[in-house]
Design an enzyme around this catalytic site. Structure first.
Site, short mmCIF file in Angstrom:
data_model
loop_
_atom_site.label_atom_id
_atom_site.label_comp_id
_atom_site.label_asym_id
_atom_site.label_seq_id
_atom_site.Cartn_x
_atom_site.Cartn_y
_atom_site.Cartn_z
N HIS A 54 0.82 -1.21 0.00
CA HIS A 54 0.00 0.00 0.00
C HIS A 54 0.86 1.26 0.00
CE1 HIS A 54 -3.90 1.88 0.43
NE2 HIS A 54 -3.45 2.62 1.41
N HIS A 100 -10.22 2.82 -1.27
CA HIS A 100 -10.44 2.51 0.15
C HIS A 100 -11.27 1.23 0.20
CE1 HIS A 100 -10.10 4.74 4.20
NE2 HIS A 100 -8.91 4.56 3.66
#
EC number: 6.3.5.3
Length: 742
Positions: A54, A100
């Site tokens: 990430h 998200h």
């Protein structure tokens, strides 16, 4: 966990506790070599989040290098909070899209809301004022109670945050497919306007300059959120609900206004959002980019919970926080700006010359790590890639030709498919007119937002047909970029640049990594041909549930420039008597189509082909005609083919219908999803001028009877439906599914 209860360095190694944080044995050994000692618990946590996919893009970086990132208008490419592109008059547009996904699968309202909040901060951290939000959403089938719950709460979360902060949500896309049943995708895009002289960078420079913390206090929410986003979802994921942050849009509004005032001050050296990995990533990245170090006293970090440890403070992903670097001796100037908005700007550290991230707590050094080891020198992996068996099987299949007996029923059936049906249920929850700059609201090919103080506008869209990408990632990647450009051109804008959100499964599986590689190859080629460099983006991997990956979904967010507001074009037909043209011919291409999925219950075969040279030529011709003022309406032919495109053009019109005649094979003409096609209407007095500019086929004209009539070339009407009936089916599909009890 108190400091006394934290495992010591030897325990972390012996019990392999680092694995629980997402680090491999090899990575832990590398950390030991970098430090020349065993890392303590805080340092292990810091490395684990910074070396997560990430934050580091360790699995995707070699692939991302393929993207074209330069262009004559690019002022800031990938690597900062957002990309920035010049739009003339001393102005520029800043934009970025981010995912998200994992948080939204666990806590859909807050997951979606904080996704919006985070992307807004990325844009205003560049010094840009956010003017528009978009999103790209993927869910399973709406017949599932769990999917209904996720869909309703994700949309509510996006609406709740965007509406409260006062930024219009003007566009986006929603698609439904069983591939997303356990792993929804929630991608949020923000667009802002900035003057060239106000552009900021996330850098820490100048020895002795002060590191300041502004915004909300730090809590325990979101700890290890970046690591969580770098794992597959499983039955155990529900236990990670604490890793989902909680947003406060009213705090963000204050922070936005204060930051935009602060960037006008030359006392500000650098500014960055505390996003994924919070205080860790913002401090390490700013120091590494600036070529300096940062020293922080964690006792000074504003905390909303008692007894927080250095590990918790550094890894918290509490929302609405920014890190600033301010010229030494001018801290009060910056603090006074934030105080006006009721916010505290707290000095918590300083810039050093040793390229180290050094943390103090209770008078002791609790972490000491080279900043480059955390940021630009994080590990990079070249994963094995292998063409999957299913792809070879699909490529070898004969061309799929659907059998259709009732064309009316087929068109109504397609209009009722949730991916095609009206998304009014979604965007009615968004305030898309706040700030009064929205020229074209949600529901057309692209949203159009006026640039205040000029006669220009921006056309904005998000696009990706994930089914094509599953069948053929490279061709699907080309199509994703081309369709975004098509939507922008249909709105009267010249495509400028893209931001992308690469949503894929587990890159450690060779077939998934192959999908990623091929999709990026296709996107890169399309970006080069269409002149739309990639200026920002995000990678979201490990989108799998219990081993089942989502379809490859590289979402394209595109921005185009309308250089004169009079050129803004929309998809509904405008008046009776106008001529209807189709640009581009149809081929029997039904692989991955809405029709195939509806009739067969699955997708298979080959994706539609795309000739990028033809695509570029048709887009140029259409944009030239729009700018010449000879186009009344324009709409791209996408999901559902020409029949659905015609239906959408009359559904959006008031009291109008259409009478058209199509030649060739009717099934292909009406329902194939052949690329590079458009439906255009033209006033009769502009017929000659239009035909000189655009290669197109005249197929009929707009009528005043509110009926869509489609005839075959040898006579005989194959479709005759009232606009009201089509509109009712199209508008009612999603609300009906949500109300149904399973």
């Amino acid at each position: 966990m108190s400091l006394l209860l934290e495992p010591n360095a030897a325990m972390i190694k012996e019990q392999k506790l680092y694995r629980e944080m997402g680090l491999t044995d090899e990575e832990f050994a590398r950390i030991e070599a970098i430090l020349g000692r065993l890392p303590n618990y805080t340092e292990t946590g810091i490395f684990s989040v910074m070396w997560s996919e990430h934050c580091s893009y360790k699995n995707s970086k070699p692939v991302l290098k393929k993207f074209p990132t330069d262009g004559p208008h690019v002022l800031q490419g990938p690597g900062e909070g957002a990309g920035i592109v010049d739009i003339g008059d001393g102005l520029a547009v800043a934009f970025k899209i981010e995912s998200h996904n994992h948080p939204s699968a666990i806590e859909p309202y807050q997951g979606a809301a904080t996704g919006v909040g985070g992307i807004i901060r990325d844009v205003f951290s560049m010094g840009a004022r956010p003017i528009a939000l978009l999103n790209s959403l993927r869910f399973g089938e709406l017949t599932s109670p769990r999917v209904k719950y996720l869909f309703e709460h994700v949309v509510a979360g996006i609406a709740g945050y965007g509406n409260c902060i006062g930024i219009p949500t003007v566009g986006g896309e929603v698609q439904f497919d069983p591939a997303y049943e356990g792993n929804p995708l929630v991608n949020a895009m923000c667009v802002g306007i900035i003057r060239h002289e106000d552009i900021q960078r996330g850098v820490a420079t100048g020895v002795g300059n002060t590191v300041m913390y502004v915004g909300a206090k730090t809590g325990r929410d979101g700890i290890h959120g970046a690591t969580f986003a770098s794992e597959e979802l499983s039955e155990q994921s529900e236990a990670k609900r604490p890793a989902v942050q909680v947003g406060d849009p009213f705090m963000e509004k204050l922070l936005l206004e204060a930051c935009l005032e602060a960037v006008k001050s030359d006392a500000l050296v650098g500014i960055q959002d505390m996003g994924a990995a919070g205080l860790t990533s913002s401090s390490a990245e700013m120091a590494s980019k600036g070529g300096f170090g940062i020293e922080m006293n964690l006792d000074l970090v504003p905390q909303r919970e008692t007894g927080m440890t250095p590990y918790e403070m550094m890894l918290s992903e509490s929302q609405e926080r920014m890190l600033l670097v301010v010229e030494q001796g001018r801290e009060e100037e910056i603090a006074a700006i934030f105080a006006k908005y009721g916010l505290e700007a707290k000095a918590i550290g300083k810039v050093t010359d040793d390229k180290m991230l050094r943390l103090f707590f209770h008078g002791e050094v609790v972490a000491e790590i080279p900043v480059d080891a955390l940021a630009k020198d994080a590990p990079v992996y070249h994963k094995p890639s292998a063409e999957p068996d299913y792809y070879r099987e699909f490529q070898a299949m004969p061309t799929y030709i659907p059998q259709i007996e009732d064309y009316n029923r087929t068109l109504l059936g397609l209009l009722a498919q949730p991916t095609i049906a009206s998304k009014e249920w979604v965007y009615d929850q968004y305030d898309y007119m706040v700030r009064t700059n929205t020229v074209v609201a949600p529901g057309s090919d692209a949203a159009v937002v006026r640039i205040r103080g000029t006669n220009k506008a921006l056309a904005l869209t998000t696009d990706c047909n994930s089914r094509y990408l599953y069948l053929d990632p490279e061709m699907g990647g080309k199509i994703a970029v081309a369709e975004a450009a098509r939507n922008v051109v249909c709105s009267g804008a010249k495509p400028l640049a893209i931001t992308d959100c690469l949503n894929f499964g587990n890159p450690e599986k060779p077939d998934i990594f192959w999908q990623l590689e091929k999709a990026v190859d296709g996107m890169s080629e399309a970006c080069r041909t269409l002149g739309t460099p990639v200026v920002s983006g995000n990678v979201s991997l490990y989108n799998e549930t219990n081993g089942e990956a989502v379809y490859p979904t590289p979402v394209v967010g595109m921005v185009g420039l309308v250089d004169d507001l009079s050129h803004v074009t929309t998809q509904p037909f405008k008046q009776a008597g106008d001529l209807i043209y189709v640009i581009g011919e149809a081929k029997p291409e039904f692989g991955g189509s809405e029709l195939q999925k509806w009739l067969e219950g699955r997708i298979f075969g080959k994706a539609p082909e795309l000739d990028l040279a033809v695509e570029a030529s048709r887009q140029r011709q259409l944009l030239t005609a729009i700018r010449a003022g000879v186009v009344a309406s324009a709409h791209d032919v996408a999901e559902g083919g020409l029949a659905v495109a015609l239906a959408e053009c009359v559904i959006g019109a008031s009291g109008l219908g259409a009478n058209v005649t199509v030649s060739g094979d009717l099934v292909s003409e009406l329902f194939s999803e052949t690329q590079s096609r458009f439906v255009v209407s033209v006033k009769k007095e502009h017929q000659e001028a239009f035909e000189q500019l655009v290669e197109a086929k005249l197929i009929g004209e707009v009528t005043n009877d509110s009926i869509l009539t489609v005839n075959g070339e040898h006579g005989g009407t194959v479709i005759r439906l009232s606009v009201d009936e089509m509109r009712n089916v199209w508008k009612g599909a999603i609300p009906c599914l949500l109300k149904s009890k399973d």
